[in-house]
Scaffold this active site. Structure first.
Site, mmCIF file in Angstrom:
data_model
loop_
_atom_site.group_PDB
_atom_site.id
_atom_site.type_symbol
_atom_site.label_atom_id
_atom_site.label_comp_id
_atom_site.label_asym_id
_atom_site.label_seq_id
_atom_site.Cartn_x
_atom_site.Cartn_y
_atom_site.Cartn_z
ATOM 1 N N HIS A 240 0.832 -1.205 0.000
ATOM 2 C CA HIS A 240 0.000 0.000 0.000
ATOM 3 C C HIS A 240 0.877 1.270 0.000
ATOM 4 O O HIS A 240 0.740 2.152 -0.838
ATOM 5 C CB HIS A 240 -0.886 0.043 1.251
ATOM 6 C CG HIS A 240 -1.844 -1.087 1.406
ATOM 7 N ND1 HIS A 240 -2.976 -1.248 0.635
ATOM 8 C CD2 HIS A 240 -1.847 -2.120 2.288
ATOM 9 C CE1 HIS A 240 -3.644 -2.322 1.033
ATOM 10 N NE2 HIS A 240 -2.981 -2.871 2.028
HETATM 11 O O1 RIB Z 1 -5.369 0.486 4.208
HETATM 12 C C1 RIB Z 1 -3.978 0.353 4.083
HETATM 13 C C2 RIB Z 1 -3.283 1.377 4.921
HETATM 14 O O2 RIB Z 1 -3.592 1.150 6.278
HETATM 15 C C3 RIB Z 1 -1.745 1.291 4.838
HETATM 16 O O3 RIB Z 1 -1.208 2.563 5.033
HETATM 17 C C4 RIB Z 1 -1.392 0.421 5.998
HETATM 18 O O4 RIB Z 1 -0.081 0.686 6.515
HETATM 19 C C5 RIB Z 1 -2.420 0.828 6.997
HETATM 20 O O5 RIB Z 1 -1.963 1.994 7.645
#
Ligand code: RIB
Ligand code: CA
Length: 314
Positions: A240
């Site tokens: 992500h």
């Molecule tokens: O939904 C994904 C996000 O939420 C990413 O930033 C992960 O690290 C969590 O913080």
């Protein structure tokens, strides 16, 4: 070529850590500071993870503490949510414990002071809930004009992960996200539409370990934790946060579209939803560049190559 000044605001976090590794070894940017926020895990673990990681790598980057709770939603993760990031936010990996020395300024103040110093060149990589950024904007009316670009992981044009319609970073602090996204700062949203496709493989982990550096080893260990997590029904090795950084320095990895974006802060079943007007139906001007497609193989190669640049610093 002059390096682009960045601050990373994060809730480290396994995938945050991989994004931090990429930023620290990217030739394009200079990480001016790393600031922590409550999110994946409570802030006291986040700042510890950031400090231990930079100390292990020998990187003399200021690490600052930030918001311990959202503006209004009240969500604080004391490490019992699930095994996505493990009990202290770093999976099952134990980094050497560094001296817990932090910048004397809180995150919002450090962000503002750095923005002033950088005279409008500062970019923000925002990969956790947006609480610190919102606080900085509320405290300093001139900040919005001093930030060149915000690259954030958050939201989704379609769907969600923490609820059917909300992504975690936005859901933790929707009010903060609404303030930031409505600030007028140029920004790029890297949401679940693309991050759920950015999956690393065991071959990638092998390549990272083979580069023979602490950075490569930590990245490979984090991926190994994610593979195990996925094997027991958890999230796969989704990058992500590293994909949000890729948007800044590997623009060909993503295809983006300018859209009007807002955040739901009153919904009973859509609290934290990112409203993404992909087709201009609202008639409102676009305020966010939204990533809608990803070249996964290009991204994976970029991430491995970038972290393995650490071999040149041996
Ligand atoms: O939904 C994904 C996000 O939420 C990413 O930033 C992960 O690290 C969590 O913080
Ligand atoms: Ca994160």
């Amino acid at each position: 070529m002059e390096k682009r000044p960045f601050i990373i605001d994060c809730d480290t976090g396994t995938d945050d850590a991989i994004a931090i590794l990429a930023a620290l070894y990217s030739p394009e940017v200079e990480v001016k500071a790393i600031t922590s926020v409550n999110g994946n895990i409570c802030e006291r673990y986040v700042c510890r993870n950031n400090r231990n990681l930079t100390a292990l790598l020998g990187k003399n980057v200021p690490v600052a503490r930030g918001a311990v709770r959202p503006l209004l939603s009240g969500f604080v993760n004391e490490g019992h949510l699930d095994d996505t990031h493990g009990p202290t936010g770093f999976g099952t990996i134990q980094l050497p414990e560094a001296e817990q020395v932090f910048d004397p300024r809180v995150a919002s103040e450090l962000i503002y002071e750095t923005a002033v110093e950088e005279k409008g060149a500062l970019e923000l990589l925002v990969i956790g809930p947006m609480t610190n950024i919102a606080l900085a904007l509320v405290q300093h009316g001139d900040l919005a004009g001093l930030i060149r670009h915000i690259w954030f992981m958050g939201g989704a044009a379609v769907g969600g992960n923490v609820t059917p319609t909300a992504e975690f970073n936005i859901w933790v602090d929707p009010e903060a996200a609404k303030i930031v996204i409505g600030s007028g700062i140029p920004m790029t949203m890297v949401g679940l539409d693309v991050t759920t496709k950015a999956i690393m493989t065991r071959e990638d982990a092998d390549a990272l370990r083979a580069c023979g550096t602490p950075a490569g080893q930590v990245a490979a260990d984090l991926l190994a934790y994610m593979f195990t997590r996925n094997h027991s029904g958890g999230e796969d090795a989704l990058m992500h946060d590293a994909l949000a950084f890729a948007a800044a320095v590997c623009p060909d990895c993503l295809t983006c579209r300018d859209c009007f974006v807002d955040v739901e802060t009153h919904g009973q079943c859509a609290y934290g939803h990112t409203f993404v007007d992909q087709r201009g139906r609202t008639g409102k001007p676009a305020n966010v560049s939204v990533a809608l497609e990803v070249d996964v193989s290009m991204f994976r190669k970029w991430l491995v190559d970038t972290i393995c640049r650490s071999a040149g610093e041996k």
